[in-house]
Design an enzyme around this catalytic site. Structure first.
Site, PDB file in Angstrom:
ATOM      1  N   CYS A 355       0.828  -1.197   0.000  1.00 28.64           N
ATOM      2  CA  CYS A 355       0.000   0.000   0.000  1.00 28.64           C
ATOM      3  C   CYS A 355       0.861   1.245   0.000  1.00 28.64           C
ATOM      4  O   CYS A 355       0.895   2.004   0.972  1.00 28.64           O
ATOM      5  CB  CYS A 355      -0.936  -0.044   1.194  1.00 28.64           C
ATOM      6  SG  CYS A 355      -2.136  -1.341   0.925  1.00 28.64           S
ATOM      7  N   GLU A 356       1.591   1.428  -1.055  1.00 32.03           N
ATOM      8  CA  GLU A 356       2.391   2.633  -1.265  1.00 32.03           C
ATOM      9  C   GLU A 356       2.471   2.866  -2.765  1.00 32.03           C
ATOM     10  O   GLU A 356       2.721   1.916  -3.523  1.00 32.03           O
ATOM     11  CB  GLU A 356       3.833   2.443  -0.741  1.00 32.03           C
ATOM     12  CG  GLU A 356       3.909   2.407   0.746  1.00 32.03           C
ATOM     13  CD  GLU A 356       5.154   3.100   1.308  1.00 32.03           C
ATOM     14  OE1 GLU A 356       5.743   3.969   0.646  1.00 32.03           O
ATOM     15  OE2 GLU A 356       5.513   2.727   2.437  1.00 32.03           O
TER      16      GLU A 356
END
Ligand code: LLP
Length: 432
Positions: A355-356
């Site tokens: 989640c980046e």
């Protein structure tokens, strides 16, 4: 664009399917799951020998220290131990692993920076050769132990590398001892009773041009000459560091090893004669050159997502598995292990599961048309791949497998969910 390019003889196209030293990539992925690092024993040996033979053509007192930080898998260490390599370690952990793999302590050179007293004690007790990074470190070591043989890392003021994070000499660098302090450092050691000496530099990593090595070596040899003149020391070994680059992107040209060896050793022999330095061992300590193209990361396609602007391929390896693209903007070649004969005609961003937004393994990469379930092979992943991986986003680290002549063996098991809680404790006041 035609089908995929395979960079060396241990990668093979059999009817459009990737084989790695005789082993089917698809079979490995099915058997051990993905992401999966695949290491090629024969290529590690070949890279080591290519380098050794090139150096031995020009000088017969040569040592290659494998820089373990590139890949510390015990199997890799054992392969290099059996080749007769020496080992460059930068932490007590690397010393521990090298000893486990069978390296005798006198074949291990420890080069640390910001080293703790208890670490110095551990090193002294292990009997490895210590390469000193500062006068403070020297004074602290001498209080604990006076070794018979000691080496010093010099900052030769010339640095180079594929990214500013990996340049390890010059004014901004935290590494090594400056010319202005170096005679004093050797004098302190000599007065304390040290009998035998080495000298060392390491200017950076991923260097594809012999020029910076030559400039820095010229400087190191001059400094060695001054130390010899002032203190009468002769050096048992001179270590010119690692940093030999490997091409990753199609526009990079390989460093010619023969040219590197010929020019470095001709400079070395001429200056060693000129400065009356005797016949020291000529040492280098490459990591990447030996293991980089011997490692492949296999990763499975989970999703193909097409937006009005981009085509994304979502795979199961992210920067938790291979951090180099996110950390340095590095390019890694990518081929589709089950579509080697298909034309490369679509442009994709290859994205990981984290989640980046920075979790991208490649941008605007031209590949065959991808289907979910396809298997990508990320090449040149043997150096600084697994060794820089993490459990970020609470994803267990992946497995590593070694292949040789059509056979294979798991050399590191995939971590499990239980490994995510190993060592964690919940304090009393949170227990219900
Ligand atoms: N010797 C010393 C003292 C080093 O610090 C290094 C690497 C080497 C040898 C080996 O360098 P090599 O031959 O592998 O270039 N994580 C970065 C590379 C950092 C290298 C740090 N020191 C990357 O993935 O590009």
């Amino acid at each position: 664009m035609p089908g995929a390019n395979l960079p060396h003889r241990f990668l093979d196209n059999r009817g459009g399917l990737l084989y790695i030293d005789g082993v089917s990539a698809a079979e490995l992925a099915d058997k051990f799951d993905t992401p999966l690092y695949v290491l090629i024993e024969n290529r590690i040996r070949e890279n080591y020998r290519r380098l050794k033979d090139a150096l031995l053509k020009y000088y017969d007192k040569v040592r290659i220290y494998y820089s373990a930080k590139a890949n510390t898998n015990l199997a890799v260490l054992k392969i290099l131990e059996s080749e007769g390599a020496y080992l460059d370690a930068v932490s007590p952990g690397e010393v521990f692993l090298a000893l486990k793999a069978g390296f005798q302590p006198d074949r291990i050179l420890f080069t640390g920076t910001s080293v703790r007293d208890d670490e110095l004690k551990f090193l002294a007790e292990s009997g490895v050769i210590i390469n000193i990074d500062s006068i403070s470190q020297l004074r602290r070591l001498l209080k604990i132990h006076v070794p018979e043989l000691l080496s010093f890392r010099v900052n030769p003021e010339v640095g180079a590398g594929h990214h500013e994070h990996v340049i390890t000499a010059g004014r901004n660098s935290k590494f090594g001892i400056w010319e202005s302090d170096i005679v004093e450092a050797y004098r302190i050691a000599l007065n304390a009773g040290v009998k035998r000496f080495g000298i060392h530099m390491h200017i950076g990593s991923g260097i594809l041009d012999a020029e910076p090595f030559l400039l820095a070596a010229e400087k190191l040899l001059k400094i060695a000459g001054q130390i010899h003149n002032k203190l009468g020391i002769t050096f048992e070994f001179m270590d010119f560091g690692g940093g030999l680059g490997v091409p990753y992107s199609p526009d990079e040209k390989p460093l010619s090893i023969d040219d590197f060896a010929g020019r470095m050793l001709s400079l070395f022999k001429s200056r060693v004669g000129e400065y009356h330095l005797g016949e020291p061992l000529f040492c280098i300590e490459p990591g990447r050159f030996i293991v980089c193209d011997a490692g492949i990361l296999l990763t499975r396609v989970n999703t193909v997502k097409i937006t009005p602007f981009k085509k994304f391929i979502g795979v199961d390896a992210g920067f938790n598995t291979l951090i180099r693209p996110a950390m340095y903007g590095s390019y890694h070649p990518i081929i589709v292990a089950n579509r080697l004969n298909e034309p490369e005609k679509e442009v994709y961003d290859v994205a990981g599961p984290l989640c980046e937004s920075g979790d991208i393994l490649a941008r605007n990469r031209v590949l065959p048309e991808i289907q979910e379930g396809d298997l990508l092979a990320i090449l040149n992943a043997g150096a600084y791949g697994f060794s820089m991986s993490s459990q970020y986003n609470s994803r267990p680290r992946c497995a590593e497998v070694l292949v040789k002549d059509g056979k294979y063996a798991i050399v590191r098991e995939r971590e499990s969910l239980e490994d995510l809680v190993r060592g964690q404790r919940i304090p009393d006041w949170l227990q219900s």
